[in-house]
Design an enzyme around this catalytic site. Structure first.
Site, short mmCIF file in Angstrom:
data_model
loop_
_atom_site.label_atom_id
_atom_site.label_comp_id
_atom_site.label_asym_id
_atom_site.label_seq_id
_atom_site.Cartn_x
_atom_site.Cartn_y
_atom_site.Cartn_z
N HIS A 33 0.80 -1.23 0.00
CA HIS A 33 0.00 0.00 0.00
C HIS A 33 0.83 1.28 0.00
CE1 HIS A 33 0.96 -0.14 4.28
NE2 HIS A 33 0.72 1.15 4.30
C1 UD1 Z 1 -1.78 5.16 6.71
C2 UD1 Z 1 -0.46 5.59 7.34
C3 UD1 Z 1 0.58 4.51 7.09
C4 UD1 Z 1 0.10 3.14 7.50
C5 UD1 Z 1 -1.23 2.84 6.81
C6 UD1 Z 1 -1.78 1.48 7.22
C7 UD1 Z 1 0.12 8.00 7.37
C8 UD1 Z 1 0.92 9.04 6.71
N1 UD1 Z 1 0.04 6.82 6.72
O1 UD1 Z 1 -1.59 5.16 5.29
O2 UD1 Z 1 1.74 4.83 7.83
O3 UD1 Z 1 1.05 2.16 7.14
O4 UD1 Z 1 -2.14 3.88 7.18
O5 UD1 Z 1 -3.03 1.23 6.69
O6 UD1 Z 1 -0.44 8.25 8.42
N2 UD1 Z 1 -9.28 4.78 3.48
C9 UD1 Z 1 -10.42 4.02 3.55
N3 UD1 Z 1 -10.84 3.63 4.79
C10 UD1 Z 1 -10.17 3.94 5.92
C11 UD1 Z 1 -9.01 4.72 5.82
C12 UD1 Z 1 -8.58 5.12 4.60
O7 UD1 Z 1 -11.06 3.70 2.58
O8 UD1 Z 1 -10.61 3.54 7.01
C13 UD1 Z 1 -8.83 5.23 2.17
C14 UD1 Z 1 -8.64 6.73 2.11
O9 UD1 Z 1 -9.78 7.38 1.69
C15 UD1 Z 1 -7.50 6.85 1.12
C16 UD1 Z 1 -6.72 5.59 1.31
O10 UD1 Z 1 -7.56 4.67 1.97
O11 UD1 Z 1 -7.98 6.86 -0.19
C17 UD1 Z 1 -5.46 5.81 2.10
O12 UD1 Z 1 -5.72 6.14 3.46
P1 UD1 Z 1 -4.75 7.10 4.33
O13 UD1 Z 1 -5.16 7.05 5.76
O14 UD1 Z 1 -4.64 8.41 3.66
O15 UD1 Z 1 -3.31 6.51 4.24
P2 UD1 Z 1 -2.81 5.05 4.28
O16 UD1 Z 1 -2.25 4.77 2.95
O17 UD1 Z 1 -3.85 4.14 4.84
#
Ligand code: UD1
Length: 356
Positions: free
Chosen positions: A201
């Site tokens: 990811h």
């Molecule tokens: C975050 C953390 C990363 C960790 C990862 C584990 C930061 C900078 N990054 O990255 O260190 O390894 O989590 O999962 O804090 N989304 C959902 N549902 C959710 C949460 C997010 O659908 O519950 C979607 C968001 O809309 C976005 C994508 O997933 O499109 C990424 O989520 P985001 O929290 O921005 O960063 P991660 O890549 O999850």
């Protein structure tokens, strides 16, 4: 003493669980748990609270997704009110996510002491958002609790006074040891026999279409040698769908929704090998003695390579294929368990916090 723990996303939950448990029986310690809501999907958040036996959060900030600035700022705005209301002695932050740095900055500016669990890890790659979070959080922290000797060295190099730094070991491994016997395989349709586990990811792997396409092509080849089980992160899912919905279409790559902690542990434990870009899986595979091929150019957890079962393959897919062949030929990396990855790190944290 009043401790206020802050968590926000999946990789925090396995770190906070043993710390809360270790302090629970101390009548002189009050604990408050704040969930920022950075992760809000039930299968990225709620299931972890249940499986890891974490109490329900006392405060939910419900910040949700957004750009880094927006998400970090929103956490700060909401968390400041929480701190003013609860007046803790310590704010405890975990790992390297946006919630970690946001909470540390708010607490430090209010003059409240900050303890950072998993301090001092460095990938030396400032294009990684987590690296910026680590650097800033450590500069703001009053107590830096480390998992490995390199982390202590990194902090010394950055001028952090040695008396603030304590090598306590790895709380993630406390959780592995506590729950490994309860690990349960999820239902994996069509799986029968050996497999490799894949998680991916990191923005550096999934956000650039050319890189993602190259990685997927290699994974398809590998899946002809051994089936690949792939619980997919929402970020990766949306990036792959933007490429071409059918790009993963092969019966040997079995895509699952994100799995819970106990399922992740079982999938790792029984895998022939793991391919990942996650920080947590690099450490868990070392604890479980399963070979891990890390699809990143660097790692903030080098002890998993020098002592554990981890090999950095970068994004050179020929290197990945070669390492897979080595493992399939029976020559996978065997490691040893690093010092203080023994299931008792949280007890050492209690020792430090009750004596500083
Ligand atoms: C975050 C953390 C990363 C960790 C990862 C584990 C930061 C900078 N990054 O990255 O260190 O390894 O989590 O999962 O804090 N989304 C959902 N549902 C959710 C949460 C997010 O659908 O519950 C979607 C968001 O809309 C976005 C994508 O997933 O499109 C990424 O989520 P985001 O929290 O921005 O960063 P991660 O890549 O999850």
């Amino acid at each position: 003493m009043h401790l206020l723990h802050v968590v926000g996303a999946r990789p925090n939950f396995m770190k906070v669980a043993p710390v809360i448990r270790a302090f629970r029986d101390r009548s002189d310690i009050e604990q408050t748990l704040v969930h920022t809501g950075q992760h809000y999907d039930p299968n990225l958040s709620d299931i972890f609270f249940e499986q890891l036996e974490i109490p329900r959060p006392d405060v939910s900030l419900e910040v949700g997704s957004g750009s880094h600035a927006k998400q970090t700022a929103e956490i700060m705005i909401r968390f400041e009110e929480t701190v003013l209301e609860h007046k803790p002695d310590w704010v405890m932050v975990y790992g390297d996510i946006n919630s970690t740095v946001a909470a540390a900055l708010v607490a430090a500016k209010l003059g409240i002491k900050v303890a950072h669990v998993e301090a001092g890890l460095r990938s030396f790659d400032r294009e990684m958002p987590e690296e910026l979070n680590r650097l800033v959080t450590d500069q703001l922290s009053d107590l830096l609790l480390t998992t490995s000797p390199e982390a202590e060295q990194n902090l010394a190099n950055e001028g952090v006074p040695g008396e603030k730094v304590h090598f306590v070991g790895n709380v993630m491994i406390d959780t592995v040891r506590y729950l490994v016997d309860k690990a349960t395989m999820p239902r994996v349709p069509g799986l029968d026999g050996e497999y490799s586990l894949l998680t991916m990811h990191r923005p550096s792997n999934v956000d650039v279409p050319e890189t993602l396409t190259r990685i997927i092509a290699a994974l398809k080849d590998i899946s002809q040698q051994i089936p690949i089980v792939f619980p997919i992160h929402p970020r990766t899912k949306s990036r792959i769908e933007a490429l071409d919905a059918n790009v993963l279409d092969t019966p040997n790559i079995i895509v699952l929704e994100p799995v819970g902690y106990l399922e992740s542990l079982a999938l790792q434990k029984h895998a022939k090998f793991v391919m990942t870009d996650s920080g947590g899986l690099q450490e868990e595979t070392t604890a479980l003695g399963v070979p891990c091929l890390t699809i990143r150019e660097n790692t903030e957890r080098p002890i998993t390579v020098t002592e554990g079962t981890n090999t950095l393959v970068g994004t050179d897919m020929d290197h990945l294929r070669a390492e897979v062949n080595k493992i399939l030929a029976g020559d996978g990396k065997a490691g040893r368990i690093p010092e203080k990855w023994d299931g008792h790190a949280a007890e050492r944290i209690v020792g430090v916090l009750t004596t500083v």
